[in-house]
Design a protein around this motif. Structure first.
Motif, PDB file in Angstrom:
ATOM      1  N   VAL A  35       0.943  -1.336  -0.047  1.00 53.38           N
ATOM      2  CA  VAL A  35       0.042   0.020  -0.044  1.00 53.38           C
ATOM      3  C   VAL A  35       0.713   1.326   0.128  1.00 53.38           C
ATOM      4  O   VAL A  35       1.600   1.236   0.817  1.00 53.38           O
ATOM      5  CB  VAL A  35      -0.942  -0.025   1.190  1.00 53.38           C
ATOM      6  N   VAL A  36       0.725   2.212  -1.089  1.00 53.06           N
ATOM      7  CA  VAL A  36       1.459   3.447  -0.906  1.00 53.06           C
ATOM      8  C   VAL A  36       0.284   4.409  -0.878  1.00 53.06           C
ATOM      9  O   VAL A  36      -0.543   4.705  -1.528  1.00 53.06           O
ATOM     10  CB  VAL A  36       2.130   3.501  -2.393  1.00 53.06           C
ATOM     11  N   LEU A  37       0.737   5.472   0.239  1.00 58.66           N
ATOM     12  CA  LEU A  37      -0.065   6.743   0.564  1.00 58.66           C
ATOM     13  C   LEU A  37       0.451   7.874  -0.113  1.00 58.66           C
ATOM     14  O   LEU A  37       1.722   8.083  -0.246  1.00 58.66           O
ATOM     15  CB  LEU A  37      -0.268   6.852   1.787  1.00 58.66           C
ATOM     16  N   VAL A  38      -0.372   8.737  -0.875  1.00 51.65           N
ATOM     17  CA  VAL A  38       0.214   9.606  -1.659  1.00 51.65           C
ATOM     18  C   VAL A  38      -0.258  11.023  -1.211  1.00 51.65           C
ATOM     19  O   VAL A  38      -1.426  11.228  -1.048  1.00 51.65           O
ATOM     20  CB  VAL A  38      -0.084   9.665  -3.145  1.00 51.65           C
ATOM     21  N   ASP A  39       0.460  12.143  -0.885  1.00 55.37           N
ATOM     22  CA  ASP A  39       0.110  13.332  -0.784  1.00 55.37           C
ATOM     23  C   ASP A  39      -0.840  13.820  -1.648  1.00 55.37           C
ATOM     24  O   ASP A  39      -0.133  13.894  -2.921  1.00 55.37           O
ATOM     25  CB  ASP A  39       1.338  14.032  -0.193  1.00 55.37           C
ATOM     26  N   GLU A  40      -1.933  14.610  -1.546  1.00 57.12           N
ATOM     27  CA  GLU A  40      -2.712  14.943  -2.696  1.00 57.12           C
ATOM     28  C   GLU A  40      -1.831  16.148  -3.387  1.00 57.12           C
ATOM     29  O   GLU A  40      -2.259  16.296  -4.659  1.00 57.12           O
ATOM     30  CB  GLU A  40      -4.220  15.769  -2.115  1.00 57.12           C
ATOM     31  N   GLY A  41      -1.019  16.918  -2.903  1.00 56.06           N
ATOM     32  CA  GLY A  41      -0.149  17.819  -3.604  1.00 56.06           C
ATOM     33  C   GLY A  41       0.629  17.229  -4.537  1.00 56.06           C
ATOM     34  O   GLY A  41       0.851  17.598  -5.689  1.00 56.06           O
ATOM     35  N   ARG A  57       1.638  17.936 -14.710  1.00 56.21           N
ATOM     36  CA  ARG A  57       2.998  17.730 -15.300  1.00 56.21           C
ATOM     37  C   ARG A  57       2.700  17.011 -16.669  1.00 56.21           C
ATOM     38  O   ARG A  57       2.940  17.396 -17.652  1.00 56.21           O
ATOM     39  CB  ARG A  57       3.893  16.871 -14.447  1.00 56.21           C
ATOM     40  N   LEU A  58       1.731  15.916 -16.500  1.00 60.32           N
ATOM     41  CA  LEU A  58       1.086  15.051 -17.774  1.00 60.32           C
ATOM     42  C   LEU A  58       0.567  15.853 -18.710  1.00 60.32           C
ATOM     43  O   LEU A  58       0.576  15.798 -19.760  1.00 60.32           O
ATOM     44  CB  LEU A  58       0.647  13.917 -17.348  1.00 60.32           C
ATOM     45  N   ALA A  59      -0.271  16.670 -18.078  1.00 59.88           N
ATOM     46  CA  ALA A  59      -1.032  17.650 -19.030  1.00 59.88           C
ATOM     47  C   ALA A  59      -0.226  18.429 -19.874  1.00 59.88           C
ATOM     48  O   ALA A  59      -0.333  18.633 -21.239  1.00 59.88           O
ATOM     49  CB  ALA A  59      -2.127  18.579 -18.482  1.00 59.88           C
ATOM     50  N   ARG A  60       0.799  19.096 -19.164  1.00 57.98           N
ATOM     51  CA  ARG A  60       1.596  20.245 -19.984  1.00 57.98           C
ATOM     52  C   ARG A  60       2.788  19.481 -20.732  1.00 57.98           C
ATOM     53  O   ARG A  60       3.152  20.007 -21.721  1.00 57.98           O
ATOM     54  CB  ARG A  60       2.199  21.043 -19.075  1.00 57.98           C
ATOM     55  N   GLU A  61       3.069  18.566 -20.475  1.00 64.19           N
ATOM     56  CA  GLU A  61       4.273  17.776 -21.222  1.00 64.19           C
ATOM     57  C   GLU A  61       3.909  16.603 -22.055  1.00 64.19           C
ATOM     58  O   GLU A  61       4.650  16.522 -22.953  1.00 64.19           O
ATOM     59  CB  GLU A  61       5.298  16.966 -20.004  1.00 64.19           C
ATOM     60  N   ARG A  62       2.708  16.084 -21.941  1.00 62.67           N
ATOM     61  CA  ARG A  62       2.053  14.948 -22.686  1.00 62.67           C
ATOM     62  C   ARG A  62       1.083  15.411 -23.384  1.00 62.67           C
ATOM     63  O   ARG A  62       0.501  14.480 -24.142  1.00 62.67           O
ATOM     64  CB  ARG A  62       2.207  13.579 -22.024  1.00 62.67           C
ATOM     65  N   GLY A  63       0.138  16.449 -23.192  1.00 64.64           N
ATOM     66  CA  GLY A  63      -1.099  16.730 -23.714  1.00 64.64           C
ATOM     67  C   GLY A  63      -2.155  15.667 -23.047  1.00 64.64           C
ATOM     68  O   GLY A  63      -3.204  15.278 -24.078  1.00 64.64           O
ATOM     69  N   LEU A  64      -1.882  15.170 -21.929  1.00 63.91           N
ATOM     70  CA  LEU A  64      -2.690  14.245 -21.409  1.00 63.91           C
ATOM     71  C   LEU A  64      -3.498  14.684 -20.082  1.00 63.91           C
ATOM     72  O   LEU A  64      -3.055  14.617 -18.932  1.00 63.91           O
ATOM     73  CB  LEU A  64      -2.024  12.995 -20.951  1.00 63.91           C
ATOM     74  N   PRO A  65      -4.351  15.256 -20.231  1.00 63.14           N
ATOM     75  CA  PRO A  65      -5.229  15.662 -18.718  1.00 63.14           C
ATOM     76  C   PRO A  65      -6.031  14.609 -18.126  1.00 63.14           C
ATOM     77  O   PRO A  65      -6.870  13.786 -18.729  1.00 63.14           O
ATOM     78  CB  PRO A  65      -6.084  16.763 -19.191  1.00 63.14           C
ATOM     79  N   LEU A  66      -5.694  14.211 -16.943  1.00 67.73           N
ATOM     80  CA  LEU A  66      -5.901  13.060 -16.342  1.00 67.73           C
ATOM     81  C   LEU A  66      -6.632  13.651 -14.790  1.00 67.73           C
ATOM     82  O   LEU A  66      -6.258  14.659 -14.261  1.00 67.73           O
ATOM     83  CB  LEU A  66      -4.655  12.099 -15.953  1.00 67.73           C
ATOM     84  N   GLY A  67      -7.384  12.722 -14.328  1.00 67.90           N
ATOM     85  CA  GLY A  67      -7.942  12.895 -12.989  1.00 67.90           C
ATOM     86  C   GLY A  67      -7.080  12.771 -11.813  1.00 67.90           C
ATOM     87  O   GLY A  67      -6.144  12.117 -11.798  1.00 67.90           O
ATOM     88  N   GLY A  68      -7.474  13.275 -10.786  1.00 68.64           N
ATOM     89  CA  GLY A  68      -6.655  13.199  -9.439  1.00 68.64           C
ATOM     90  C   GLY A  68      -6.153  11.832  -9.183  1.00 68.64           C
ATOM     91  O   GLY A  68      -5.167  11.730  -8.571  1.00 68.64           O
ATOM     92  N   HIS A  97       3.662  26.228  -3.598  1.00 67.06           N
ATOM     93  CA  HIS A  97       4.704  25.254  -3.943  1.00 67.06           C
ATOM     94  C   HIS A  97       4.235  24.073  -4.587  1.00 67.06           C
ATOM     95  O   HIS A  97       5.003  23.767  -5.562  1.00 67.06           O
ATOM     96  CB  HIS A  97       5.426  24.743  -2.547  1.00 67.06           C
ATOM     97  N   VAL A  98       2.982  23.772  -4.747  1.00 61.99           N
ATOM     98  CA  VAL A  98       2.509  22.833  -5.770  1.00 61.99           C
ATOM     99  C   VAL A  98       2.163  23.038  -6.968  1.00 61.99           C
ATOM    100  O   VAL A  98       2.463  22.265  -7.968  1.00 61.99           O
ATOM    101  CB  VAL A  98       1.167  22.246  -5.019  1.00 61.99           C
ATOM    102  N   LEU A  99       2.367  24.401  -7.455  1.00 63.76           N
ATOM    103  CA  LEU A  99       2.517  24.816  -8.656  1.00 63.76           C
ATOM    104  C   LEU A  99       3.785  24.546  -9.395  1.00 63.76           C
ATOM    105  O   LEU A  99       4.017  24.873 -10.549  1.00 63.76           O
ATOM    106  CB  LEU A  99       2.086  26.313  -8.696  1.00 63.76           C
ATOM    107  N   ASP A 100       4.959  24.237  -8.527  1.00 62.46           N
ATOM    108  CA  ASP A 100       6.257  24.120  -9.152  1.00 62.46           C
ATOM    109  C   ASP A 100       6.308  22.800  -9.507  1.00 62.46           C
ATOM    110  O   ASP A 100       6.214  21.841  -8.669  1.00 62.46           O
ATOM    111  CB  ASP A 100       7.155  24.739  -7.906  1.00 62.46           C
ATOM    112  N   PRO A 101       6.458  22.396 -10.595  1.00 66.46           N
ATOM    113  CA  PRO A 101       6.576  21.024 -11.271  1.00 66.46           C
ATOM    114  C   PRO A 101       7.797  20.009 -10.792  1.00 66.46           C
ATOM    115  O   PRO A 101       7.639  19.009 -10.857  1.00 66.46           O
ATOM    116  CB  PRO A 101       6.358  21.092 -12.733  1.00 66.46           C
ATOM    117  N   SER A 102       8.743  20.899 -10.233  1.00 61.70           N
ATOM    118  CA  SER A 102      10.030  20.293  -9.948  1.00 61.70           C
ATOM    119  C   SER A 102       9.920  19.628  -8.373  1.00 61.70           C
ATOM    120  O   SER A 102      10.651  19.061  -8.195  1.00 61.70           O
ATOM    121  CB  SER A 102      11.239  21.175 -10.183  1.00 61.70           C
ATOM    122  N   GLY A 103       8.981  20.306  -7.543  1.00 63.84           N
ATOM    123  CA  GLY A 103       9.230  19.877  -6.233  1.00 63.84           C
ATOM    124  C   GLY A 103       8.011  18.667  -5.878  1.00 63.84           C
ATOM    125  O   GLY A 103       7.190  18.157  -6.808  1.00 63.84           O
TER     126      GLY A 103
END
Length: 326
Positions: A239-245, A253-264, A314-320
């Motif tokens: 089980v892996v828990l992921v921070d929503e940020g 990142r995927l939307a802007r780099e791959r043209g792939l808008p995906l859900g959360g 800070h979540v707007l920064d794709p590198s963090g």
């Protein structure tokens, strides 16, 4: 292909190979959003409604009630409109404005609870509201996606079968956990037909599904404030828990780099995979389930102001990225 009803159009064989999340391995993203309901939940909804019809619980003109944070509500609205049922969706403030508008556009009624439950979420409150409605009107049919075996069976029969048919050998299967219907259905099928596959469940920080402490959550899809009856934690390998940020950052990142808008939920699954790079052998064949696309999140996940107000700039920064809790 020609179909007679919108709810019969279940697209189950669309995969996208993604080459930069797991360098050195083959990652196949199973895209579930290419159907009239826009998500993997169409299979859950069809499975539960078919089961209720077979058992004589539902008949023409019947009235359905269900709890949903968005996707299942849309799927049941599609079915209700095409099969002649009345449907009431019980939801909460975390539902996206687009999902809420679509449920109403499809002719369903909406009941929105606002009181949080004892774990800080809304699930127990939504379910309590359904019990009140049924007590007042026994003719309502509650499908109960959290405990209904037909939910998981739909994914054992369709989702998991499609993965093995189209991909063949799978070393790692990664599935997000909401109601756990998709997860448990896939687990059931893979344990029988591909027992060597490592099954990873992805949940969100703040969810109690796998025993973690409760906390605030803002993105519908993954996580619960009450463990679903379908959930069997001992059936998954990790089980892996992921921070929503981190999920938001991955989606953007995927939307802007791959043209792939995906859900959360997909953002969470891919963020989890990225954190597992050192635990997945090079050359592995990995399948990740992507429950829906990103069009319903343009005013949340893909809106700079909403992201900054909800998670911080800070979540707007794709590198963090935040650490992923395991």
């Amino acid at each position: 292909m020609i179909y007679q009803r919108a709810c019969d159009i279940v697209t189950d064989e669309i995969f996208l190979e993604v080459d930069d999340v797991l360098p050195g391995s083959h990652l196949f993203l199973k895209l579930e959003g290419m159907n009239p309901a826009g998500s993997v939940k169409l299979k859950s909804a069809v499975g539960m409604v078919d089961d209720a019809e077979r058992k004589g619980v539902l008949w023409p003109g019947g009235r359905i009630v269900e709890s949903s944070s968005g996707s299942l509500g849309i799927a049941l609205s599609v079915i209700a409109a095409s099969r002649g049922y009345d449907f009431t969706c019980v939801t909460d403030p975390n539902v996206s404005p687009q999902s809420l508008a679509l449920i109403r556009a499809l002719g369903a009624d909406v009941v929105q609870v606002t009181r949080r439950d004892h774990n800080g979420g809304y699930l127990a409150t939504r379910i309590a509201r359904i019990h009140e409605m049924i007590d007042a009107d026994p003719g309502l049919v509650w499908l109960n996606q959290y405990a209904n075996p037909a939910n998981a069976q739909a994914h054992a029969r369709r989702t998991a079968t499609s993965i093995l048919k189209n991909i063949g050998h799978v070393d790692v299967l990664v599935v997000g956990a909401g109601t756990t219907g998709t997860l448990m259905g896939c687990t059931q099928h893979f344990r029988t037909f591909s027992p060597w596959t490592k099954i990873v469940a992805v949940d969100t920080v703040g969810s109690v599904t796998f025993g973690g402490p409760p906390g605030p959550r803002h993105i519908p899809g993954l996580g619960t404030s009450r463990r679903p009856e379908l959930c069997r934690p001992d059936q998954v390998d990790e089980v892996v828990l992921v921070d929503e940020g981190d999920a938001v950052r991955m989606c953007r990142r995927l939307a802007r780099e791959r043209g792939l808008p995906l859900g959360g939920s997909t953002g969470s699954v891919l963020a989890a995979l990225e954190s597992m790079t050192d635990r997945i052998p090079v050359g592995s064949r990995v399948v990740a389930v992507s429950p829906d696309m990103g069009d319903r999140y343009v005013r949340t996940i893909y809106d700079d102001d909403w992201v900054a107000d909800t998670f911080g700039t800070h979540v707007l920064d794709p590198s963090g990225r935040h650490p992923v809790a395991v």
